[in-house]
Design an enzyme around this catalytic site. Structure first.
Site, mmCIF file in Angstrom:
data_model
loop_
_atom_site.group_PDB
_atom_site.id
_atom_site.type_symbol
_atom_site.label_atom_id
_atom_site.label_comp_id
_atom_site.label_asym_id
_atom_site.label_seq_id
_atom_site.Cartn_x
_atom_site.Cartn_y
_atom_site.Cartn_z
ATOM 1 N N ARG A 38 0.827 -1.203 0.000
ATOM 2 C CA ARG A 38 0.000 0.000 0.000
ATOM 3 C C ARG A 38 0.861 1.253 0.000
ATOM 4 N NH1 ARG A 38 -4.696 0.218 4.194
ATOM 5 N NH2 ARG A 38 -5.571 1.662 2.662
ATOM 6 N N GLN A 88 -9.487 11.151 7.177
ATOM 7 C CA GLN A 88 -9.503 9.721 7.453
ATOM 8 C C GLN A 88 -8.437 8.994 6.634
ATOM 9 O OE1 GLN A 88 -14.217 10.137 7.145
ATOM 10 N NE2 GLN A 88 -13.592 8.014 7.218
ATOM 11 N N ASN A 89 -7.821 9.697 5.700
ATOM 12 C CA ASN A 89 -6.893 9.062 4.764
ATOM 13 C C ASN A 89 -5.523 8.853 5.390
ATOM 14 O OD1 ASN A 89 -8.978 9.196 2.937
ATOM 15 N ND2 ASN A 89 -8.230 11.038 1.940
ATOM 16 N N HIS A 134 -7.249 8.409 11.357
ATOM 17 C CA HIS A 134 -7.068 6.971 11.167
ATOM 18 C C HIS A 134 -5.592 6.588 11.106
ATOM 19 C CE1 HIS A 134 -11.408 6.280 9.484
ATOM 20 N NE2 HIS A 134 -11.371 6.530 10.770
ATOM 21 N N CYS A 160 4.214 -1.193 24.741
ATOM 22 C CA CYS A 160 5.123 -1.106 25.886
ATOM 23 C C CYS A 160 5.432 0.346 26.253
ATOM 24 C CB CYS A 160 6.411 -1.880 25.611
ATOM 25 S SG CYS A 160 7.558 -1.062 24.480
ATOM 26 N N CYS A 184 10.156 -3.558 18.016
ATOM 27 C CA CYS A 184 10.173 -2.425 18.935
ATOM 28 C C CYS A 184 11.566 -2.261 19.528
ATOM 29 C CB CYS A 184 9.149 -2.653 20.040
ATOM 30 S SG CYS A 184 9.196 -1.390 21.331
ATOM 31 N N CYS A 223 11.334 -3.085 23.588
ATOM 32 C CA CYS A 223 11.044 -4.399 24.180
ATOM 33 C C CYS A 223 11.328 -5.562 23.247
ATOM 34 C CB CYS A 223 9.601 -4.451 24.671
ATOM 35 S SG CYS A 223 8.364 -4.498 23.354
ATOM 36 N N SER A 232 -17.812 8.340 3.442
ATOM 37 C CA SER A 232 -19.141 7.729 3.485
ATOM 38 C C SER A 232 -19.731 7.719 4.887
ATOM 39 C CB SER A 232 -19.075 6.291 2.957
ATOM 40 O OG SER A 232 -18.288 5.477 3.816
#
Length: 270
Positions: free
Chosen positions: A76, A108-109, A126, A138, A168, A171, A212
């Site tokens: 994506r 929202q994109n 989002h 963590c 991460c 952790c 929408s």
């Protein structure tokens, strides 16, 4: 839109709660070649090659298939990187330059096209695909996604060395994309829940471009705007959840056409 000048005149006459806020969804990026989500050609309708995204786009799925989700994430990112901001993105930049502090952009994109067009302040409710965070939470830290990992074709897997970059640093567990999945909730830290509700409270007109209204926070923003006396203009090609939920409110208006058509009229009225 015949009511537009009247709405703007009313908003501009106010000393407070006179902000002009835009809420953008996938429809504004469709002219850049990025599929919408729930339109007739949306990826949530057609699904991906392998899954229906409403089941794929969950933390539950990620917890069982992290490698697969990360591979799709970098696919994506490739789609977004190859897309270019379109005329609607650039018109919003021009409007921001005109309105200055009275302008707010909530999106929202997760495609980063608003920022690439030049928008200065964007509230990404989002999340985005520039960042990742610890899947086990963590800490509250958010990290930039490793630039060393190249963007991927839909069937191109991540290498072992690339996967090692997606842990991460505190952790050692998996990281995850800093986006909101279907089985998760909005919060302030990652998704600006309280900040955007406060913006809506002080908004004279909220303009929806290409969303929408299928998720909760966008509907709450509309509800908040109307509650405190603002108008809402739904700019979409077809009726949607906003129409169903708020179509009976006198402060709710519809514009059926493209975002670019509306923004052109908006600039003239402004």
């Amino acid at each position: 839109m015949k009511e537009l000048k009247e709405i703007l005149t009313k908003v501009n006459s106010k000393n407070n709660r006179n902000n002009i806020t835009f809420l953008t969804g996938a429809g504004i990026s469709s002219a850049s070649g990025i599929p919408t989500y729930r339109g007739t050609d949306g990826i949530w309708i057609k699904g991906t090659k392998y899954y229906k995204p409403e089941s794929f786009g969950t933390f539950e799925h990620f917890s069982k298939n992290a490698d697969e989700v990360w591979q799709y994430t970098f696919f994506r990112k490739k789609m977004f990187a190859e897309a270019k901001p379109n005329a609607s993105h650039f018109k919003l930049v021009e409007i921001e330059n005109t309105l200055q502090d009275r302008f707010h952009l909530i999106t929202q994109n997760i495609d980063n096209l608003h920022q690439r067009a030049g928008s200065k302040t964007v509230y990404e409710i989002h999340g985005n695909l520039r960042e990742m965070r610890c899947a086990d939470e963590c800490s509250k830290d958010v990290y930039e996604m490793p630039k060393e990992i190249p963007l991927k074709a839909i069937d191109e897997d991540l290498s072992y060395d690339e996967k090692k970059l997606l842990v991460c640093p505190k952790c050692g567990t998996d990281t995850r994309p800093n986006i909101l999945w279907f089985d998760e909730f909005y919060n302030e830290r990652n998704f600006k829940l309280h900040t955007t509700l406060k913006i809506a409270k002080n908004t004279g007109v909220l303009i929806i471009l290409g969303s929408s209204g299928a998720t909760t926070l966008p509907n709450r923003l509309v509800e908040q705007t109307i509650k405190y006396g603002g108008a809402v203009i739904d700019v979409n090609l077809e009726d949607n959840n906003f129409t169903e939920n708020f179509g009976d409110k006198k402060q709710f208006y519809k514009f059926r056409g493209t975002a670019l058509d509306f923004l052109t009229q908006f600039q003239e009225a402004l």
